[in-house]
Design a protein around this motif. Structure first.
Motif, PDB file in Angstrom:
ATOM      1  N   GLN A  51       0.836  -1.192   0.000  1.00 27.46           N
ATOM      2  CA  GLN A  51       0.000   0.000   0.000  1.00 27.46           C
ATOM      3  C   GLN A  51       0.880   1.255   0.000  1.00 27.46           C
ATOM      4  O   GLN A  51       1.976   1.273   0.562  1.00 27.46           O
ATOM      5  N   VAL A  52       0.374   2.306  -0.626  1.00 29.36           N
ATOM      6  CA  VAL A  52       1.120   3.555  -0.717  1.00 29.36           C
ATOM      7  C   VAL A  52       1.233   4.201   0.656  1.00 29.36           C
ATOM      8  O   VAL A  52       0.231   4.327   1.386  1.00 29.36           O
ATOM      9  N   VAL A  53       2.451   4.594   1.006  1.00 27.64           N
ATOM     10  CA  VAL A  53       2.698   5.291   2.268  1.00 27.64           C
ATOM     11  C   VAL A  53       2.458   6.776   2.042  1.00 27.64           C
ATOM     12  O   VAL A  53       3.147   7.401   1.224  1.00 27.64           O
ATOM     13  N   PRO A  54       1.496   7.363   2.726  1.00 23.55           N
ATOM     14  CA  PRO A  54       1.224   8.798   2.518  1.00 23.55           C
ATOM     15  C   PRO A  54       2.272   9.680   3.185  1.00 23.55           C
ATOM     16  O   PRO A  54       2.963   9.257   4.117  1.00 23.55           O
ATOM     17  N   GLY A  55       2.404  10.897   2.672  1.00 22.08           N
ATOM     18  CA  GLY A  55       3.271  11.894   3.305  1.00 22.08           C
ATOM     19  C   GLY A  55       4.744  11.761   3.002  1.00 22.08           C
ATOM     20  O   GLY A  55       5.569  12.455   3.616  1.00 22.08           O
ATOM     21  N   ALA A  56       5.102  10.884   2.073  1.00 21.87           N
ATOM     22  CA  ALA A  56       6.520  10.720   1.741  1.00 21.87           C
ATOM     23  C   ALA A  56       6.990  11.870   0.849  1.00 21.87           C
ATOM     24  O   ALA A  56       6.299  12.263  -0.094  1.00 21.87           O
ATOM     25  N   THR A  57       8.161  12.414   1.148  1.00 21.24           N
ATOM     26  CA  THR A  57       8.789  13.441   0.311  1.00 21.24           C
ATOM     27  C   THR A  57       9.829  12.768  -0.574  1.00 21.24           C
ATOM     28  O   THR A  57      10.756  12.130  -0.072  1.00 21.24           O
TER      29      THR A  57
END
Length: 668
Positions: A51-57
């Protein structure tokens, strides 16, 4: 009960396993972009469950190939030329370790736009077979690796198979067509005789030295004894090492007897050629030394009328030294100019010796450009002007040239834009821009590294664009210093030439046309080549090395430059060159200081044919870097070579005469 035990055991096993780490998913996974185009990279962080990890820069950073392309932090790749651009993708997430992953963007030649055939004969005889060697290029002039599809307008006269083998069948005319996608080339052949009755050849010289070029007069007659003119045979030779071109120019690399064979249709003829060793090797003497330990050593230049040398520094040296060389055995520093430049990469005086210019390439305040100094007291130069207009990106090289009609100009490179700037220097302390010119390509792949000007022609070492020749006063194209005009270009496949460097140190390595020098009907161009990564586990500079090739470009037809000879050191690279008389002097980086005999016509491998005259390994324990050579270049005057080594300073070297041959002792 057994099910409960199994479940408990499974849970304990899963708890004992470490959690799967987050991963980076980059798209496209195997990125390819056409040279001089753009490509958008994207990435996302996936957790253990995909699943996509939110908040990644996420940021994208170039990890090599800086002369061939660029990448913005957002992932926009700008391809400047063919090659490989390594990109590091960095992902940061609150409270978690930083993720990094590397992706390599392949930058490939665009669609086929042109096909050329060099050296193919137009007149053949029945039974003759010739291999056609086509070159396929994109619209940007990048070489492609395509198989050309051939057809013939008259298969009864001539045919070409899938490998490009042209076979002459019978008397007549045929138009051969080569095709790659929409690119085509035609070549018309005339078969002039059904067969050859007799064939003979005569060498231009029955004996010569290794490296000399020998041509052959060919006489062909048909079955009735009539001369057949305008036909070109196929060539071969044995034994030994050498090269024979399609025009029959033979160059042997080793002493001995060679049999050269010409084949025309079903007939062959032989000629004997005897070669003696070239025998040009000479001893050398180090006349004087000026070791430098504080900084690296950059360019050296000599005052045109005084016994004075000027020496640049790098590695933050910020200065140019003045050196009294009256006593060649004891060079003495008399003064220096200190400027915010990081490195004084190039130095040159005006022809009258009254002023001097040196470069700024890494000033901390970005005020780069050039510094101009008065040489009223040549041992103690004094700055009289700065020139920074449009040059904040830095200047790598300069060349000062005077023409009767236009006066004196400074020709310099712009690191930021890859343009040549031509500076009016007729009022030495008040320079002004006369013209700016650059190759028509994206900024990401444009880089100009060096300039040589002779007879109103500027020879530009244009890195990815190869050798570019401009008319700046010669008249061949109506050019002038204020209106430079393109004459011709020689562009070659750097990626193919230096495959071994990529294999040794990975993609994204440094390679490009670095310097040029016109001499007679040749231009000598040298490539600067360094691997992308150092030797793993090595502890000092002696493990590293440069690569690179010196090419000899024939410009007797200046509209069609062609490579005819080359030199590569057995170890090390090539950098700056200087030609005096029939001798080429070279700073060859790890390969030290070299000189070569370049007399006569040049073909083939110059090292193999024993043209090297002198080699001095300029490694020194008294230097900025100990016991490692990094020879930059050389300037020659009155038989002495002033050699600058980046790692250890200035050397003054003399090529000594060849020893007299020893006479046999007479026994009474």
């Amino acid at each position: 009960m057994s099910l409960s035990l199994f479940t408990a055991a499974t849970v304990m096993s899963l708890q004992a396993q470490p959690p799967r780490a987050a991963t980076l998913e980059i798209s496209p996974a195997n990125p390819v972009v056409v040279a001089e185009d753009t490509l958008r990279l994207s990435a996302r962080v996936l957790d253990a469950n995909g699943q996509v990890v939110p908040g990644a820069t996420i940021r994208f950073l170039a990890a090599g190939g800086r002369f061939e392309g660029s990448v913005e932090p957002s992932g926009l790749v700008r391809s400047g030329s063919t090659g490989t651009l390594p990109v590091t993708v960095v992902a940061q997430m609150p409270g978690q370790p930083t993720l990094t992953q590397r992706v390599e963007v392949r930058m490939v030649a665009g669609p086929a736009a042109s096909i050329t055939i060099d050296g193919a004969p137009t007149r053949l005889v029945g039974g003759q077979r010739i291999v056609l060697v086509p070159t396929v290029k994109s619209g940007a002039g990048d070489v492609r690796d395509d198989r050309v599809q051939w057809s013939s307008s008259n298969a009864a006269v001539a045919t070409v198979n899938a490998d490009g083998l042209l076979s002459a069948k019978s008397v007549g005319r045929a138009v051969l067509t080569g095709r790659v996608d929409r690119a085509t080339v035609t070549h018309t052949v005339q078969v002039v005789a059904a067969r050859v009755g007799a064939l003979s050849l005569m060498p231009s010289a029955p004996s010569a030295r290794t490296g000399d070029v020998i041509r052959f007069a060919v006489s062909a007659k048909d079955a009735a004894g009539r001369a057949i003119t305008g036909v070109t045979p196929s060539w071969s030779f044995s034994p030994g090492q050498g090269v024979i071109d399609a025009d029959g120019a033979f160059t042997g690399y080793e002493g001995g007897t060679y049999v050269v064979t010409a084949t025309l249709g079903t007939q062959s003829a032989q000629a004997i050629v005897r070669l003696a060793p070239r025998d040009v090797r000479r001893p050398a003497t180090v006349v004087g030394r000026l070791p430098r330990t504080g900084f690296t050593t950059e360019e050296v230049w000599l005052h045109p009328t005084r016994e004075i040398a000027y020496l640049g520094t790098g590695s933050g040296g910020d200065r140019m030294f003045t050196i009294d060389i009256t006593d060649k055995s004891k060079p003495v520093v008399t003064d220096s100019i200190v400027e915010n430049t990081r490195r004084v990469n190039d130095i040159m005086t005006s022809p009258d010796g009254k002023h001097l210019v040196f470069t700024r390439e890494g000033a901390s305040d970005r005020k780069n450009g050039i510094v101009i100094a008065s040489l009223e007291d040549a041992l103690h130069p004094r700055k009289c002007a700065d020139f920074t207009e449009g040059l904040t990106g830095g200047v790598h090289s300069t060349f000062v040239y005077k023409q009767e009609q236009y006066g004196t100009h400074i020709y310099l490179t712009n690191d930021g834009t890859g343009a040549i700037h031509i500076i009016d220097w007729n009022d030495p302390c008040k320079p002004k821009t006369a013209a700016v010119w650059k190759t028509p390509r994206p900024d990401a792949g444009r880089s100009l590294h060096d300039i040589d000007v002779q007879d109103g022609l500027a020879y530009l070492s244009y890195w990815n664009d190869g050798l570019v020749i401009l008319d700046i006063g010669n008249g061949i194209k109506g050019g002038s210093p204020s209106n430079p005009q393109l004459v011709s270009q020689y562009k070659y496949d750097l990626n193919d030439m230096y495959r071994q460097v990529e294999a040794a140190g990975g993609p994204g390595f440094i390679r490009g046309t670095h310097t040029a020098w016109r001499h007679k009907n040749y231009v000598f161009i040298a490539d600067e080549v360094f691997p992308a990564a150092p030797v793993k586990g090595a502890k000092d500079a002696s493990a590293g090395r440069a690569y690179g090739r010196l090419q000899v470009i024939d410009v007797s037809d200046i509209a069609k430059p062609k490579s005819v000879a080359f030199y590569e050191p057995e170890y090390g690279g090539v950098h700056n060159v200087y030609v005096a008389g029939d001798t080429l002097y070279m700073g060859a980086y790890n390969a030290g200081f070299r000189t070569f005999d370049i007399s006569g016509e040049l073909r083939g491998d110059l090292r193999a044919q024993q043209r090297e005259m002198v080699h001095v390994n300029t490694a020194d324990m008294d230097g900025f870097v100990k016991n490692a050579a990094m020879t930059w270049g050389v300037v020659v005057r009155n038989g002495l070579a002033y050699v600058n080594d980046m790692y250890n300073g200035l050397w003054i070297v003399r090529m000594d005469p060849k020893p007299e041959p020893k006479k046999n002792a007479i026994v009474p």
